[in-house]
Design a protein around this motif. Structure first.
Motif, PDB file in Angstrom:
ATOM      1  N   LEU A 152      -3.949   1.480   9.558  1.00 50.37           N
ATOM      2  CA  LEU A 152      -5.048   1.058   8.446  1.00 50.37           C
ATOM      3  C   LEU A 152      -4.992  -0.799   8.938  1.00 50.37           C
ATOM      4  CD1 LEU A 152      -6.462   2.319   6.126  1.00 50.37           C
ATOM      5  CD2 LEU A 152      -5.062   1.694   4.476  1.00 50.37           C
ATOM      6  N   ASP A 154      -7.625  -5.733   5.026  1.00 49.88           N
ATOM      7  CA  ASP A 154      -6.959  -5.851   6.513  1.00 49.88           C
ATOM      8  C   ASP A 154      -5.584  -7.029   6.871  1.00 49.88           C
ATOM      9  OD1 ASP A 154      -8.833  -7.826   5.809  1.00 49.88           O
ATOM     10  OD2 ASP A 154     -10.087  -7.299   8.323  1.00 49.88           O
ATOM     11  N   ILE A 179      -9.720   6.733  -3.827  1.00 52.57           N
ATOM     12  CA  ILE A 179     -11.339   6.003  -2.876  1.00 52.57           C
ATOM     13  C   ILE A 179     -12.480   6.661  -3.338  1.00 52.57           C
ATOM     14  CG2 ILE A 179     -12.405   4.681  -1.226  1.00 52.57           C
ATOM     15  CD1 ILE A 179      -9.287   3.559  -0.999  1.00 52.57           C
ATOM     16  N   PHE A 194      -7.250   1.331  -4.854  1.00 51.01           N
ATOM     17  CA  PHE A 194      -6.044   1.539  -3.615  1.00 51.01           C
ATOM     18  C   PHE A 194      -4.728   1.449  -3.938  1.00 51.01           C
ATOM     19  CE2 PHE A 194      -5.918   1.485   1.559  1.00 51.01           C
ATOM     20  CZ  PHE A 194      -3.785   2.141   0.795  1.00 51.01           C
ATOM     21  N   ILE A 241     -13.522   2.703   5.214  1.00 43.95           N
ATOM     22  CA  ILE A 241     -12.172   2.484   4.525  1.00 43.95           C
ATOM     23  C   ILE A 241     -11.433   4.562   4.473  1.00 43.95           C
ATOM     24  CG2 ILE A 241     -12.686   2.654   1.540  1.00 43.95           C
ATOM     25  CD1 ILE A 241     -10.243   1.594   1.392  1.00 43.95           C
ATOM     26  N   LEU A 275      -9.470  -1.308   9.903  1.00 45.37           N
ATOM     27  CA  LEU A 275     -10.229  -2.024   8.042  1.00 45.37           C
ATOM     28  C   LEU A 275     -11.100  -3.430   8.867  1.00 45.37           C
ATOM     29  CD1 LEU A 275      -7.796  -1.072   5.085  1.00 45.37           C
ATOM     30  CD2 LEU A 275     -10.538  -0.490   6.191  1.00 45.37           C
ATOM     31  N   ALA A 313     -10.888   5.727   8.124  1.00 46.63           N
ATOM     32  CA  ALA A 313      -9.142   4.676   8.294  1.00 46.63           C
ATOM     33  C   ALA A 313      -8.350   5.194   7.800  1.00 46.63           C
ATOM     34  CB  ALA A 313      -9.579   3.510   7.977  1.00 46.63           C
ATOM     35  N   LEU A 314      -9.061   6.249   6.650  1.00 45.70           N
ATOM     36  CA  LEU A 314      -7.396   6.542   5.820  1.00 45.70           C
ATOM     37  C   LEU A 314      -7.146   7.264   6.313  1.00 45.70           C
ATOM     38  CD1 LEU A 314      -7.987   5.604   2.198  1.00 45.70           C
ATOM     39  CD2 LEU A 314      -6.058   5.352   3.388  1.00 45.70           C
ATOM     40  N   GLU A 331      -7.371  -6.695  -2.062  1.00 48.91           N
ATOM     41  CA  GLU A 331      -8.805  -5.698  -2.615  1.00 48.91           C
ATOM     42  C   GLU A 331      -9.337  -6.615  -3.675  1.00 48.91           C
ATOM     43  OE1 GLU A 331      -8.376  -1.068  -3.337  1.00 48.91           O
ATOM     44  OE2 GLU A 331      -6.510  -1.522  -4.418  1.00 48.91           O
ATOM     45  N   HIS A 387      -7.049   8.349  -0.047  1.00 49.47           N
ATOM     46  CA  HIS A 387      -8.488   8.457   0.084  1.00 49.47           C
ATOM     47  C   HIS A 387      -8.514   9.359  -1.442  1.00 49.47           C
ATOM     48  CE1 HIS A 387     -11.099  11.384   2.083  1.00 49.47           C
ATOM     49  NE2 HIS A 387     -11.269  10.688   2.598  1.00 49.47           N
TER      50      HIS A 387
END
Length: 428
Positions: free
Chosen positions: A295, A366, A332, A338, A305, A299, A308-309, A360, A329
């Motif tokens: 992940l 990332d 978000i 997250f 995101i 990112l 990516a998830l 966050e 997921h």
């Protein structure tokens, strides 16, 4: 002079479409780069053939021979992660040196030994030469380039930083390979010891114990219960038990594979794995390291995101963590954070959720995910070392108990027989 149509990105990341005169595609790319553009697609503009046979022949002669495939090999099967990792590292180096992507692919194709990857690179190079993007060409070969790989390449193409993305992807794959090798390498020694122990004990049951059985029968002595059990087990092994011992690992392996075909079966197996002492901790920390590194890498490459998830969920390799990432997921997508749904899933330590929470808040999610992965890689190393250190005395004690039981069971009748003979001689 041939005319080439191209698509490129300017310094602001905006798409530019135009045409340019050049002798070859490489020269066209060089001219485009000199204008400050990053090339994403170059294709020679088709020349209309003049009517008539003579015109058609002349056009064919001018166009030259039809493009031939680079490779004629036919390969079956997928490509190992080790080979893909080496290819990615080499491609990132060539891109960092400024070579056009098509030329880089052809160079790497020439270096490859005959096999699946060589055939795939031939097809990818032909697709790129025909005007396709590198990510689109690679996505047609999922046995070599998975979703994680193609999405990162696509992000690199869109952002004009393909060389950087390939370097990050190579680093990610190399670290994943090192972690896998460490875990497998730690399991080789116990597996070999247990295998040889089973072979030796089976040999004793088939060869040694039956000879003692004949001796005891000749003397007609009453056998202790432990010896009776040992002889019964020896008879079972000698008749058909050895076949069960030989086939049991394969039966267990294919049984687990068969159960894992269903969604419920996979959930049961993955949950049981995580409950095994020490091994469960290793598997859990390995899964956390894998999904945080995947992940974080996605990112940092600029992949959205939610996408990516989805990719991380499909590549984490454990249904318990798949469900947790799906909850993240969904949360978000509804506008939540997250860390909160991951904390509610209770599949990670509090330090993981706290670090994600900090990431966050600071906007460095990332980087924080990569730090978590590095930290858990080290913890997996420690746990693997502890497991090996713990298995050694357990195996020694276990083998000692097995061999000791066999020796006692065989010598108890002999001691009883010697005692009986001694008492008879004293009476005489």
């Amino acid at each position: 002079m041939p005319m080439f149509q191209y698509e490129a990105l300017n310094a602001a990341g905006q798409k530019v479409t135009s045409e340019i005169d050049a002798v070859s595609a490489d020269e066209a790319i060089s001219k485009i780069r000199s204008q400050g553009y990053f090339t994403t697609k170059v294709k020679e503009k088709a020349v209309k053939k003049p009517k008539g046979a003579a015109g058609g022949a002349g056009a064919a002669a001018a166009a030259g021979p039809k493009k031939k495939s680079l490779n004629f090999n036919i390969s079956i099967g997928g490509v190992s992660n080790k080979v893909i990792t080496q290819f990615t590292r080499q491609l990132s180096t060539l891109q960092d040196a400024g070579l056009p992507i098509l030329r880089s692919l052809k160079i790497l194709w020439q270096q490859q030994k005959p096999g699946p990857l060589k055939t795939i690179l031939d097809q990818v190079a032909n697709d790129v030469e025909s005007g396709s993007t590198l990510s689109d060409s690679m996505s047609r070969h999922p046995k070599a380039f998975d979703r994680l790989y193609t999405n990162m390449v696509q992000a690199g193409e869109a952002g004009g930083v393909l060389d950087v993305i390939l370097q990050r992807l190579a680093d990610f794959m190399e670290k994943a390979q090192r972690l896998k090798r460490r875990v497998i390498g730690a399991m080789i020694y116990p597996a070999c010891v247990i295998t040889f122990a089973v072979i030796i004990v089976t040999g004793i049951m088939i060869v040694v114990v039956p000879k003692f059985k004949d001796i005891f029968r000749d003397f007609g002595t009453t056998l202790p219960q432990l010896t009776v059990y040992l002889i019964a087990f020896s008879d079972w092994v000698a008749n058909y038990g050895w076949l069960w011992i030989l086939c049991s690992p394969f039966i267990v392996f294919f049984g687990i594979k068969l159960i894992g075909k269903s969604r419920i079966g996979r959930q049961i197996i993955d949950t049981v794995k995580l409950k095994i002492p020490i091994i469960g901790q290793i598997l859990a920390k390995t899964s956390i390291a894998r999904f945080t590194r995947t992940l974080g890498t996605l990112l940092s490459a600029g992949v959205p995101i939610l996408d990516a998830l989805n990719i991380t969920r499909d590549t984490v390799g454990n249904t318990v963590y798949e469900k947790a990432l799906q909850k993240v997921h969904d949360a978000i997508r509804e506008g939540e954070s997250f860390a909160a749904p991951l904390r509610q899933a209770k599949v990670c330590d509090s330090i993981v959720t706290n670090m994600i929470d900090v990431g966050e808040e600071t906007g460095d999610l990332d980087k924080m995910l990569i730090k978590i992965a590095d930290n858990y890689d080290e913890e997996v190393d420690v746990l693997v070392g502890s497991l090996v250190s713990l298995l050694e005395p357990i195996m020694v004690v276990g083998l000692g108990l097995i061999v000791g039981t066999i020796v006692i069971a065989l010598f108890l009748p002999l001691v009883k027989l010697i005692t009986s003979l001694s008492s008879d001689s004293n009476k005489g």
